[in-house]
Design a protein around this motif. Structure first.
Motif, PDB file in Angstrom:
ATOM      1  N   VAL A  99       0.839  -1.204   0.000  1.00  0.00           N
ATOM      2  CA  VAL A  99       0.000   0.000   0.000  1.00  0.00           C
ATOM      3  C   VAL A  99       0.872   1.251   0.000  1.00  0.00           C
ATOM      4  O   VAL A  99       1.838   1.344   0.746  1.00  0.00           O
ATOM      5  N   LYS A 100       0.507   2.187  -0.835  1.00  0.00           N
ATOM      6  CA  LYS A 100       1.279   3.417  -0.963  1.00  0.00           C
ATOM      7  C   LYS A 100       1.099   4.330   0.248  1.00  0.00           C
ATOM      8  O   LYS A 100      -0.001   4.484   0.771  1.00  0.00           O
ATOM      9  N   ALA A 101       2.191   4.932   0.678  1.00  0.00           N
ATOM     10  CA  ALA A 101       2.227   6.049   1.628  1.00  0.00           C
ATOM     11  C   ALA A 101       1.909   5.709   3.082  1.00  0.00           C
ATOM     12  O   ALA A 101       2.283   6.455   3.964  1.00  0.00           O
ATOM     13  N   VAL A 102       1.226   4.618   3.352  1.00  0.00           N
ATOM     14  CA  VAL A 102       0.774   4.307   4.712  1.00  0.00           C
ATOM     15  C   VAL A 102       1.776   3.399   5.404  1.00  0.00           C
ATOM     16  O   VAL A 102       2.325   2.483   4.805  1.00  0.00           O
ATOM     17  N   LYS A 103       1.976   3.671   6.693  1.00  0.00           N
ATOM     18  CA  LYS A 103       2.769   2.778   7.537  1.00  0.00           C
ATOM     19  C   LYS A 103       1.834   2.175   8.577  1.00  0.00           C
ATOM     20  O   LYS A 103       1.141   2.896   9.279  1.00  0.00           O
ATOM     21  N   TRP A 112      -1.854   0.387  14.538  1.00  0.00           N
ATOM     22  CA  TRP A 112      -2.118   1.759  14.125  1.00  0.00           C
ATOM     23  C   TRP A 112      -1.747   1.923  12.653  1.00  0.00           C
ATOM     24  O   TRP A 112      -0.886   1.204  12.139  1.00  0.00           O
ATOM     25  N   ALA A 113      -2.357   2.904  12.004  1.00  0.00           N
ATOM     26  CA  ALA A 113      -2.004   3.266  10.631  1.00  0.00           C
ATOM     27  C   ALA A 113      -1.695   4.757  10.613  1.00  0.00           C
ATOM     28  O   ALA A 113      -2.321   5.543  11.331  1.00  0.00           O
ATOM     29  N   GLY A 114      -0.742   5.139   9.794  1.00  0.00           N
ATOM     30  CA  GLY A 114      -0.406   6.552   9.710  1.00  0.00           C
ATOM     31  C   GLY A 114       0.229   6.910   8.388  1.00  0.00           C
ATOM     32  O   GLY A 114       0.802   6.058   7.695  1.00  0.00           O
ATOM     33  N   VAL A 115       0.098   8.173   8.041  1.00  0.00           N
ATOM     34  CA  VAL A 115       0.753   8.731   6.859  1.00  0.00           C
ATOM     35  C   VAL A 115       1.518   9.959   7.304  1.00  0.00           C
ATOM     36  O   VAL A 115       0.959  10.852   7.952  1.00  0.00           O
ATOM     37  N   GLU A 116       2.801   9.979   6.971  1.00  0.00           N
ATOM     38  CA  GLU A 116       3.658  11.122   7.248  1.00  0.00           C
ATOM     39  C   GLU A 116       4.042  11.732   5.907  1.00  0.00           C
ATOM     40  O   GLU A 116       4.385  10.995   4.976  1.00  0.00           O
ATOM     41  N   ALA A 117       3.992  13.052   5.824  1.00  0.00           N
ATOM     42  CA  ALA A 117       4.361  13.696   4.562  1.00  0.00           C
ATOM     43  C   ALA A 117       4.728  15.153   4.804  1.00  0.00           C
ATOM     44  O   ALA A 117       4.352  15.753   5.820  1.00  0.00           O
ATOM     45  N   PHE A 118       5.453  15.685   3.856  1.00  0.00           N
ATOM     46  CA  PHE A 118       5.787  17.107   3.861  1.00  0.00           C
ATOM     47  C   PHE A 118       4.917  17.794   2.815  1.00  0.00           C
ATOM     48  O   PHE A 118       4.779  17.304   1.690  1.00  0.00           O
ATOM     49  N   HIS A 119       4.319  18.920   3.206  1.00  0.00           N
ATOM     50  CA  HIS A 119       3.484  19.716   2.299  1.00  0.00           C
ATOM     51  C   HIS A 119       3.923  21.164   2.413  1.00  0.00           C
ATOM     52  O   HIS A 119       4.220  21.641   3.506  1.00  0.00           O
ATOM     53  N   LEU A 129      -5.880  15.777   1.840  1.00  0.00           N
ATOM     54  CA  LEU A 129      -6.300  14.947   2.971  1.00  0.00           C
ATOM     55  C   LEU A 129      -7.288  13.839   2.594  1.00  0.00           C
ATOM     56  O   LEU A 129      -7.137  12.706   3.063  1.00  0.00           O
ATOM     57  N   PRO A 130      -8.288  14.098   1.760  1.00  0.00           N
ATOM     58  CA  PRO A 130      -9.183  12.986   1.401  1.00  0.00           C
ATOM     59  C   PRO A 130      -8.439  11.806   0.767  1.00  0.00           C
ATOM     60  O   PRO A 130      -8.758  10.648   1.034  1.00  0.00           O
ATOM     61  N   ARG A 131      -7.440  12.094  -0.013  1.00  0.00           N
ATOM     62  CA  ARG A 131      -6.641  11.029  -0.624  1.00  0.00           C
ATOM     63  C   ARG A 131      -5.857  10.264   0.447  1.00  0.00           C
ATOM     64  O   ARG A 131      -5.782   9.034   0.420  1.00  0.00           O
ATOM     65  N   VAL A 132      -5.278  10.995   1.395  1.00  0.00           N
ATOM     66  CA  VAL A 132      -4.542  10.376   2.505  1.00  0.00           C
ATOM     67  C   VAL A 132      -5.470   9.458   3.301  1.00  0.00           C
ATOM     68  O   VAL A 132      -5.114   8.325   3.629  1.00  0.00           O
ATOM     69  N   LEU A 133      -6.664   9.936   3.603  1.00  0.00           N
ATOM     70  CA  LEU A 133      -7.628   9.126   4.354  1.00  0.00           C
ATOM     71  C   LEU A 133      -8.018   7.874   3.565  1.00  0.00           C
ATOM     72  O   LEU A 133      -8.187   6.794   4.136  1.00  0.00           O
ATOM     73  N   GLY A 134      -8.139   8.013   2.257  1.00  0.00           N
ATOM     74  CA  GLY A 134      -8.425   6.855   1.412  1.00  0.00           C
ATOM     75  C   GLY A 134      -7.306   5.831   1.455  1.00  0.00           C
ATOM     76  O   GLY A 134      -7.556   4.619   1.518  1.00  0.00           O
ATOM     77  N   PHE A 135      -6.050   6.303   1.433  1.00  0.00           N
ATOM     78  CA  PHE A 135      -4.908   5.388   1.534  1.00  0.00           C
ATOM     79  C   PHE A 135      -4.925   4.652   2.874  1.00  0.00           C
ATOM     80  O   PHE A 135      -4.661   3.450   2.930  1.00  0.00           O
ATOM     81  N   ILE A 136      -5.232   5.386   3.947  1.00  0.00           N
ATOM     82  CA  ILE A 136      -5.283   4.750   5.271  1.00  0.00           C
ATOM     83  C   ILE A 136      -6.375   3.682   5.302  1.00  0.00           C
ATOM     84  O   ILE A 136      -6.156   2.566   5.765  1.00  0.00           O
ATOM     85  N   GLN A 137      -7.548   4.024   4.783  1.00  0.00           N
ATOM     86  CA  GLN A 137      -8.640   3.047   4.784  1.00  0.00           C
ATOM     87  C   GLN A 137      -8.308   1.827   3.934  1.00  0.00           C
ATOM     88  O   GLN A 137      -8.632   0.700   4.291  1.00  0.00           O
ATOM     89  N   GLU A 138      -7.639   2.038   2.822  1.00  0.00           N
ATOM     90  CA  GLU A 138      -7.214   0.920   1.976  1.00  0.00           C
ATOM     91  C   GLU A 138      -6.246   0.011   2.733  1.00  0.00           C
ATOM     92  O   GLU A 138      -6.359  -1.221   2.691  1.00  0.00           O
ATOM     93  N   ALA A 139      -5.305   0.610   3.467  1.00  0.00           N
ATOM     94  CA  ALA A 139      -4.338  -0.170   4.241  1.00  0.00           C
ATOM     95  C   ALA A 139      -5.022  -0.950   5.357  1.00  0.00           C
ATOM     96  O   ALA A 139      -4.691  -2.118   5.601  1.00  0.00           O
ATOM     97  N   VAL A 140      -5.981  -0.326   6.020  1.00  0.00           N
ATOM     98  CA  VAL A 140      -6.714  -1.008   7.096  1.00  0.00           C
ATOM     99  C   VAL A 140      -7.500  -2.182   6.534  1.00  0.00           C
ATOM    100  O   VAL A 140      -7.502  -3.277   7.121  1.00  0.00           O
TER     101      VAL A 140
END
Length: 154
Positions: A99-103, A112-119, A129-140
Motif C-alpha cells: 500500500v502506498k504512503a501508509v505505515k 495503528w495506521a499513519g501517513v507522514e508527509a511534507f506539504h 487529505l481525502p486522498r490520505v484518508l483513502g490510503f489509510i482506509q485501503e491499508a486497514v
C-alpha cells in the motif's frame, strides 16, 4: 466532598483552556479543515482529532514554519495475545510492502495506521487529505483481509 469539587472544576477549566490554546495555535489549519467539512477537535497543544467514516483520526499540528504532517488512525485492531501480535507483524509487513504512503505498526496491544508527509502549506495538505484518508482506509482493509485470511486458514 466540597474540597474535591473545586479541584475537579479546576481540572476541567485547565483542560478547556488547553483546547483553546491548541485551537489558537492551529487556527489556520483548523479553519481549513472545517471549511472542508471536517469536525475538528483540539486534543492538546499539538494534536487535532476529527471523525471520518466511523473512526477517529488524529493530526499532529505542525509548528509555525514547519511543513511536516502526520495523520494517524490508532487502535483499529486489538491484539489479544502473543499469537495475534506475531500475525499482526506479518500482516503489517505485507501491507506496508503493497500500500502506498501508509505505515502500519503495532503499539502495545493495538495496530495503528499513519501517513507522514511534507506539504508546502496547510492548504496543500488539506487539499490532499481525502486522498490520505483513502490510503489509510485501503491499508486497514488490506490488513484486515490478511488477518482474517489467517483465521480462515486455521
Amino acid at each position: 466532598m466540597t474540597n474535591q469539587e473545586p479541584v475537579s472544576l479546576k481540572k476541567k477549566a485547565k483542560k478547556a483552556q488547553e483546547k483553546v490554546v491548541a485551537t489558537e495555535a492551529a487556527s489556520p489549519l483548523v479553519a481549513l479543515l472545517e471549511g472542508s467539512g471536517f469536525r475538528v477537535q483540539a486534543e492538546n497543544e499539538s494534536t487535532l482529532s476529527f471523525p471520518f467514516e466511523g473512526g477517529t483520526y488524529y493530526l499532529s499540528v505542525p509548528s509555525e514554519g514547519e511543513d511536516y504532517y502526520h495523520v494517524i488512525f490508532p487502535n483499529f485492531w486489538e491484539l489479544a495475545d502473543e499469537e495475534a501480535f506475531v500475525k499482526a507483524l506479518v500482516a503489517c509487513d505485507a501491507v506496508n510492502r503493497e500500500v502506498k504512503a501508509v505505515k502500519l505498526h503495532t503499539l502495545e496491544d493495538d495496530v495503528w495506521a499513519g501517513v507522514e508527509a511534507f506539504h508546502e502549506s496547510p492548504e496543500v495538505f488539506v487539499r490532499g487529505l481525502p486522498r490520505v484518508l483513502g490510503f489509510i482506509q485501503e491499508a486497514v482493509r488490506a490488513f484486515r483481509d490478511v488477518m482474517l485470511a489467517e483465521v480462515e486458514e486455521a
